[in-house]
Design an enzyme around this catalytic site. Structure first.
Site, short mmCIF file in Angstrom:
data_model
loop_
_atom_site.label_atom_id
_atom_site.label_comp_id
_atom_site.label_asym_id
_atom_site.label_seq_id
_atom_site.Cartn_x
_atom_site.Cartn_y
_atom_site.Cartn_z
N GLY A 78 0.82 -1.20 0.00
CA GLY A 78 0.00 0.00 0.00
C GLY A 78 0.85 1.24 0.00
CD GLN A 81 1.55 8.03 8.62
OE1 GLN A 81 2.01 7.01 9.09
NE2 GLN A 81 1.35 9.12 9.33
CB VAL A 117 1.75 -4.38 8.52
CG1 VAL A 117 2.77 -3.35 8.97
CG2 VAL A 117 2.02 -5.72 9.20
CB SER A 118 -1.18 -1.62 4.74
OG SER A 118 -0.54 -2.69 4.13
CG ASN A 119 -0.56 2.76 9.11
OD1 ASN A 119 -1.18 2.27 10.04
ND2 ASN A 119 0.73 3.08 9.18
CG ASP A 147 1.18 3.05 18.63
OD1 ASP A 147 0.84 4.16 18.24
OD2 ASP A 147 1.07 2.02 17.91
CG HIS A 174 -0.99 2.31 14.58
ND1 HIS A 174 0.08 2.57 15.38
CD2 HIS A 174 -0.52 2.36 13.31
CE1 HIS A 174 1.16 2.77 14.64
NE2 HIS A 174 0.82 2.65 13.37
CB THR A 217 8.49 4.18 10.68
OG1 THR A 217 7.30 3.41 10.56
CG2 THR A 217 8.15 5.65 10.67
#
Ligand code: NAD
Length: 296
Positions: A78, A81, A117-119, A147, A174, A217
């Protein structure tokens, strides 16, 4: 030998495989990416580690191949950010990518586990839970595990445990509405209100600072995912803050966010008696749910 397919061989996916190979987890990692040139390069680069490891193997597949032998899927594909962008701003584009991946993978084992895992990981975990149609407990997201790692590095104590011996947690989204479960933390009374706020803010801000400096990250999240592998590939039981679709727990449904869940080789199960979320944090959990529900 179990097979773990890592879909998305970018920064996060490649680091998960590299750390997993270095841990010698006795698995075959199957790397997949639509960018064939990148996929080949990551495969060659990580393969250079293999002579130093006895029990790991890696291979690559394309979406033309069959995935019905895969035990664990990790989805990192994906858009990531950009500096200054929130995770929730990635919703539409990454929802579409996830839908296409599920279609392209085709038939999978009913015993398979899917780790998102993708945001935005909570939104995508909820979507993945719906579209993969696996039994409850088989689809979850890394949620606030990263976090929580960030929190642990900012606390004064070496032993950062709750009253019942479980680790202290960051819970909820998250993202920007995440919060620390201070009420359960054994050493909570040693921290002033101001200090708690400062720590919580710096946990939330950390991803932005990393993105500003290096564009992505990956070390922290890759280690978090490999810690999850440690549980899934063994007889261990751990209580981890993972993003899961709620089915009425804490009065919430139709949303995924992080609460402490019991993780074993069969996936997660709810155990609300083990860790009681107190009223102050419950209100923060409801706030995260409210934020996330706008993006479902
Ligand atoms: P990246 O751009 O380096 O890698 C993404 C990869 O996905 C690319 O190689 C791209 O070719 C591939 N891809 C895109 N569409 C695909 C498809 N349909 N099928 C297969 N592969 C496809 O990005 P990254 O830095 O590796 O980040 C990946 C995701 O992980 C982002 O959404 C990022 O926000 C997220 N992330 C999550 C956490 C967390 O704690 N959950 C932490 C860090 C990053």
């Amino acid at each position: 030998m179990k097979k773990i397919a890592v879909i998305g061989a970018g920064n996060v996916g490649s680091h998960i495989v590299a750390i997993g190979v270095h841990k010698d987890l006795n698995v075959e990692f199957v790397l997949v990416d639509i960018n064939e040139k990148l996929l080949r390069a990551q495969y060659l680069d990580i393969s250079d580690m293999l002579p130093l490891c006895d029990k790991s193997n890696i291979s690559t597949r394309s979406f033309k191949d069959n995935f019905s032998d895969i035990d664990i899927f990790v989805i990192t594909a994906g858009v990531a950010q950009k500096p200054g962008q929130t995770r929730l701003e990635l919703t539409d584009v990454n929802k579409n990518i996830l839908r296409s991946i599920q279609k392209n993978i085709g038939e999978i084992k009913k015993t398979a586990l899917v780790i998102m895992v993708s945001n935005p990981v909570d939104i995508l975990t909820h979507l993945a839970t719906k579209i993969f149609e696996l039994p409850v407990g088989h689809v979850f997201g890394t949620g606030t595990l990263l976090d929580t790692q960030r929190l642990l590095s900012k606390l004064d104590e070496k032993e950062c445990t709750n009253h019942d011996g479980t680790p202290v947690y960051v819970l909820g989204e998250h993202g920007d509405s995440s919060f620390v479960d201070w009420s359960n933390y054994e050493h909570s009374s040693d921290y002033s209100h101001e200090k708690k706020k400062k720590i919580e803010d710096s946990v939330r801000r950390e991803a932005y600072e990393i993105l500003e400096g290096k564009g992505s990250t990956y070390f922290g999240i890759a280690s978090a995912v490999c810690d999850i592998f440690d549980v899934l590939l063994s007889e261990k039981i751990e209580y981890l803050p993972l993003s899961v679709s709620l089915l009425g727990e804490y009065g919430l449904s139709n949303v995924a966010l992080s609460i402490p869940v019991r993780l074993s080789k069969n996936g997660f199960s709810f155990d609300l008696k083990k860790i009681k979320i107190e009223k102050e944090e419950l209100n923060k959990l409801y706030n995260s749910a409210k934020v996330l529900k706008n993006y479902i």
